[in-house]
Design an enzyme around this catalytic site. Structure first.
Site, PDB file in Angstrom:
ATOM      1  N   GLU A  49       0.684  -1.570  -0.506  1.00  0.00           N
ATOM      2  CA  GLU A  49      -0.058   0.294   0.458  1.00  0.00           C
ATOM      3  C   GLU A  49       1.364   1.304   0.147  1.00  0.00           C
ATOM      4  O   GLU A  49       1.508   1.221   0.815  1.00  0.00           O
ATOM      5  CB  GLU A  49      -1.214  -0.046   1.279  1.00  0.00           C
ATOM      6  N   ASP A  61      -8.581  -3.349   7.146  1.00  0.00           N
ATOM      7  CA  ASP A  61      -7.279  -2.161   7.609  1.00  0.00           C
ATOM      8  C   ASP A  61      -6.567  -2.295   9.165  1.00  0.00           C
ATOM      9  O   ASP A  61      -6.227  -0.962   9.552  1.00  0.00           O
ATOM     10  CB  ASP A  61      -7.881  -0.966   7.056  1.00  0.00           C
ATOM     11  N   ASN A 110     -12.307   6.536   1.661  1.00  0.00           N
ATOM     12  CA  ASN A 110     -11.357   6.822   2.652  1.00  0.00           C
ATOM     13  C   ASN A 110     -10.631   7.130   2.249  1.00  0.00           C
ATOM     14  O   ASN A 110      -9.931   6.329   1.091  1.00  0.00           O
ATOM     15  CB  ASN A 110     -10.833   5.879   3.831  1.00  0.00           C
ATOM     16  N   GLY A 166      -5.466   3.952  10.498  1.00  0.00           N
ATOM     17  CA  GLY A 166      -5.377   2.093  10.130  1.00  0.00           C
ATOM     18  C   GLY A 166      -7.025   2.161  10.841  1.00  0.00           C
ATOM     19  O   GLY A 166      -7.528   2.974  11.710  1.00  0.00           O
TER      20      GLY A 166
END
Length: 398
Positions: free
Chosen positions: A146, A289, A234, A324
């Site tokens: 990511e 996440d 998000n 997160g």
């Protein structure tokens, strides 16, 4: 419970002591099945067959006490767990700790997620994943990178000093042999479309995330080979009347998979309900996440030198910026059923079959069916708690 059926008896022959799981309601990935047992041998499902209650002297029999047996959950975005962040420690012990932290909540496959960092540390993460895949480390079937090729404006808590243009060795890093199934999250406006196409052609799942892309830029990225959206809504511009952005582009393209964090902090439940009405739930993946706190007693941890705090299920910096989540997959399934109004079987599929399908693993995991890996979670229906899991037939209590 709906959709009870009687599947056909499957012939099987065993060459060694096998395990018979009996006395459970079975969700096989499609329907709920009663009065059947699951035969497991050598890490695979041999059969699901009617259970006549007879004794089986040659088998190890586990009585599941009327609880619910479901396919193990598949989480494509896991930054940490069990008190450890993958970015902090690239080792097999760290990965095993992260898997163990999530396994108690039903996740039997996860994709350790390495967030924005230096290229050297990305290489170290890749090497660790290769070692895990080679060693068949339970629960690890690949990796999720990511970042770091993000929009600076949408970086969230990803470290500013590491956000950058494409590294010269990025393609080789992401496509090297031995990594298993790979996800790369990037901002399409920050990389050439040719790079996206090359990754897709090499079998990498490319997702858009932490991006300022417009509708047109996102659509071009989809055309180039992007197949998913990391944590929809998000770290991306909101959908507006004249600029639908990434969200609108994802709604417009039914083939695009969308990850959804349903903790109630990343998305209002009403927004998440809207997603399930605008997108086919077959293309929605529940993701956590998750950070280090999941599966741990820790209530804080350090990220890039900044302390992150867990409070009432929310992870954030002292200034309140989300960092997160503290979500586990069993809670994600429960919230999807109770807050989003999704039928329970479909919520289970959103946590298992659909992410497995996105990753190209739908013929190995995501169902309880003949020939599939014996990856299961056992749920106490009264409490919605996972009480036991199996990964390739190896059981462990939660």
């Amino acid at each position: 419970m709906a959709d009870i059926r009687e599947p056909a008896v499957l012939d099987h022959a065993t060459t060694s002591v096998a395990t018979l799981l009996r006395n459970a309601t079975i969700f096989d990935g499609e329907t709920f099945v009663r009065d059947h047992s699951v035969l497991v041998e050598n890490g695979k499902v041999v059969s699901i067959a009617p259970d006549n209650g007879q004794s089986h002297g040659a088998l190890l029999v586990e009585d599941l006490k009327g609880q619910l047996l479901v396919p193990g959950f598949v989480d494509v975005q896991v930054n940490g767990g069990g008190g450890i962040m993958f970015n902090d420690e690239q080792s097999l012990n760290a990965l095993n700790t992260i898997v163990s932290g999530h396994r108690k909540y039903g996740s039997t496959t996860l994709f350790p997620t390495f967030i924005t960092d230096s290229f050297e540390r990305m290489q170290a993460a890749a090497q660790t994943i290769k070692e895990a895949v080679s060693a068949d480390l339970p629960g690890v079937r690949g990796a999720h990178f990511e970042g770091p090729y993000f929009s600076m404006a949408r970086r969230g808590v990803h470290a500013q000093q590491y956000i950058r243009s494409l590294d010269e060795g990025a393609f080789d890093l992401f496509t090297q042999d031995g990594l298993g199934a790979v996800i790369v999250t990037l901002a399409p406006e920050e990389v050439p479309n040719e790079f996206i196409t090359a990754l897709n052609d090499a079998g990498v799942r490319v997702c858009v995330g932490h991006s300022s892309a417009t509708y047109d830029q996102a659509s071009a990225g989809f055309d180039a080979g992007i197949s998913g959206v990391t944590h929809l809504y998000n770290a991306m511009a909101p959908m507006e009347n004249r600029e639908p952005g990434i969200v609108g582009a994802a709604y417009d393209r039914e083939e695009i998979y969308c990850g959804l964090i349903v903790d109630g902090h990343h998305l209002h439940h009403a927004t998440a309900r809207t997603v399930t009405r605008c997108k086919s739930t077959s293309h929605i993946m529940l993701v956590t996440d998750a950070m280090a706190t999941v599966g741990s007693d820790k209530k804080s941890f350090n990220l890039y030198g900044t302390e992150i705090f867990a409070e009432n299920g929310r992870l954030a910096t002292a200034e309140g910026r989300l960092a997160g989540s503290d979500l586990n997959m069993m809670d994600a399934v429960r919230l999807t059923r109770d807050e989003l109004g999704v039928e329970f079987g479909e919520a289970l599929r959103m946590a298992s079959l659909y992410p497995a399908t996105f990753m190209g693993l739908e013929n190995q995991i995501g169902r309880i069916a003949q020939g599939y890996d014996a990856d299961f979670a056992l749920i106490d229906s009264a409490s919605d708690k996972v009480v036991r899991t199996w990964i390739k037939g190896e059981g462990a209590d939660s």
